[in-house]
Design a protein around this motif. Sequence first.
Motif, PDB file in Angstrom:
ATOM      1  N   SER A   1       0.811  -1.225   0.000  1.00  0.00           N
ATOM      2  CA  SER A   1       0.000   0.000   0.000  1.00  0.00           C
ATOM      3  C   SER A   1       0.838   1.267   0.000  1.00  0.00           C
ATOM      4  O   SER A   1       0.280   2.371  -0.054  1.00  0.00           O
ATOM      5  CB  SER A   1      -0.932   0.002   1.224  1.00  0.00           C
ATOM      6  N   GLY A   2       2.162   1.142   0.060  1.00  0.00           N
ATOM      7  CA  GLY A   2       3.031   2.309  -0.041  1.00  0.00           C
ATOM      8  C   GLY A   2       2.743   3.337   1.037  1.00  0.00           C
ATOM      9  O   GLY A   2       2.617   3.024   2.214  1.00  0.00           O
TER      10      GLY A   2
ATOM     11  N   VAL B   1      -8.158  -4.890   3.414  1.00  0.00           N
ATOM     12  CA  VAL B   1      -6.936  -5.229   4.142  1.00  0.00           C
ATOM     13  C   VAL B   1      -5.734  -4.781   3.320  1.00  0.00           C
ATOM     14  O   VAL B   1      -5.623  -5.118   2.139  1.00  0.00           O
ATOM     15  CB  VAL B   1      -6.844  -6.745   4.407  1.00  0.00           C
ATOM     16  N   ALA B   2      -4.831  -4.026   3.937  1.00  0.00           N
ATOM     17  CA  ALA B   2      -3.628  -3.562   3.250  1.00  0.00           C
ATOM     18  C   ALA B   2      -2.405  -4.170   3.910  1.00  0.00           C
ATOM     19  O   ALA B   2      -2.235  -4.070   5.131  1.00  0.00           O
ATOM     20  CB  ALA B   2      -3.543  -2.041   3.294  1.00  0.00           C
TER      21      ALA B   2
ATOM     22  N   ARG C   1      -5.263  -7.016  -4.894  1.00  0.00           N
ATOM     23  CA  ARG C   1      -4.741  -5.941  -5.729  1.00  0.00           C
ATOM     24  C   ARG C   1      -3.241  -5.811  -5.520  1.00  0.00           C
ATOM     25  O   ARG C   1      -2.757  -5.840  -4.388  1.00  0.00           O
ATOM     26  CB  ARG C   1      -5.428  -4.608  -5.393  1.00  0.00           C
ATOM     27  N   LEU C   2      -2.535  -5.663  -6.624  1.00  0.00           N
ATOM     28  CA  LEU C   2      -1.083  -5.494  -6.603  1.00  0.00           C
ATOM     29  C   LEU C   2      -0.760  -4.355  -7.564  1.00  0.00           C
ATOM     30  O   LEU C   2      -0.606  -4.569  -8.762  1.00  0.00           O
ATOM     31  CB  LEU C   2      -0.392  -6.794  -7.026  1.00  0.00           C
TER      32      LEU C   2
ATOM     33  N   HIS D   1      -6.079  -8.115  -9.517  1.00  0.00           N
ATOM     34  CA  HIS D   1      -5.904  -6.907 -10.320  1.00  0.00           C
ATOM     35  C   HIS D   1      -4.477  -6.413 -10.136  1.00  0.00           C
ATOM     36  O   HIS D   1      -4.047  -6.125  -9.016  1.00  0.00           O
ATOM     37  CB  HIS D   1      -6.913  -5.847  -9.870  1.00  0.00           C
ATOM     38  N   LEU D   2      -3.746  -6.319 -11.236  1.00  0.00           N
ATOM     39  CA  LEU D   2      -2.361  -5.882 -11.216  1.00  0.00           C
ATOM     40  C   LEU D   2      -2.199  -4.622 -12.064  1.00  0.00           C
ATOM     41  O   LEU D   2      -2.952  -4.412 -13.022  1.00  0.00           O
ATOM     42  CB  LEU D   2      -1.426  -6.955 -11.776  1.00  0.00           C
TER      43      LEU D   2
END
Length: 231
Positions: A67-68, A86-87, A134-135, A171-172
């Motif tokens: 999540s940076g 969730v991150a 998600r990436l 999802h990338l």
Amino acid sequence: MENEDQPRLRSVVSYVNRGGRMTVGQQRAWEELWPRLGRTVTGLAPGPVDFGGWFGREAPVLLEIGSGMGETTSQLAATAPELNYVAAEVYEPGLGQLMLRAEKLGVENLRLLHGDAVILLTEHVAPGALDGVRLFFPDPWPKKKHHKRRIVQPAFVALVASRLKPGGTFHLATDWENYAEQMLEVCSAEPTLRNRYEGWAPRPDWRPVTKFEQRADLVGRESHDLIFEKR
């Protein structure tokens, strides 16, 4: 938790565990907000996380890996209150900043995990537990000799797919052309996934423009999205 038929992931660190001091605000977030919002992967009890119990409700669970600094993650969680969001992130100041952003937006449907997402998925997420993964803009490791460190490898994709529900999505997104091609090749080869768009997915309007995309645009790199669905 591990499936004996599933290939084991090699112990390769796919991220840079950056140092860096936290700001006063980020430190406050860790002291005041983390006890309610966060957990450390290495401190989790053995077995799958009880996401329903943690969130205090049963809802679709979406995991974002990396999540940076949390700018887009906080917005995505805020605009999808129906999700248990969730991150997972390894960078402590980034998690601190995400908590501050979520607090400012009044986000209630977000929980944070500090640590390696591969360990999380392998040891603490039950098969079929996730509605989405998600990436977005993982470390590209642009030098060819470092490509083996990229997180999107066959064993990792198989692991993600095993944790998705039927119909769940992976999802990338990346702004590095050769990494996008690798993502497409590796995910397309995973038999339990299908590409929703055959090739690149249209850039979703709901995904905020990240700082990585802004930088990529300045140097002429095009971002690519991929959306795969669990069969």
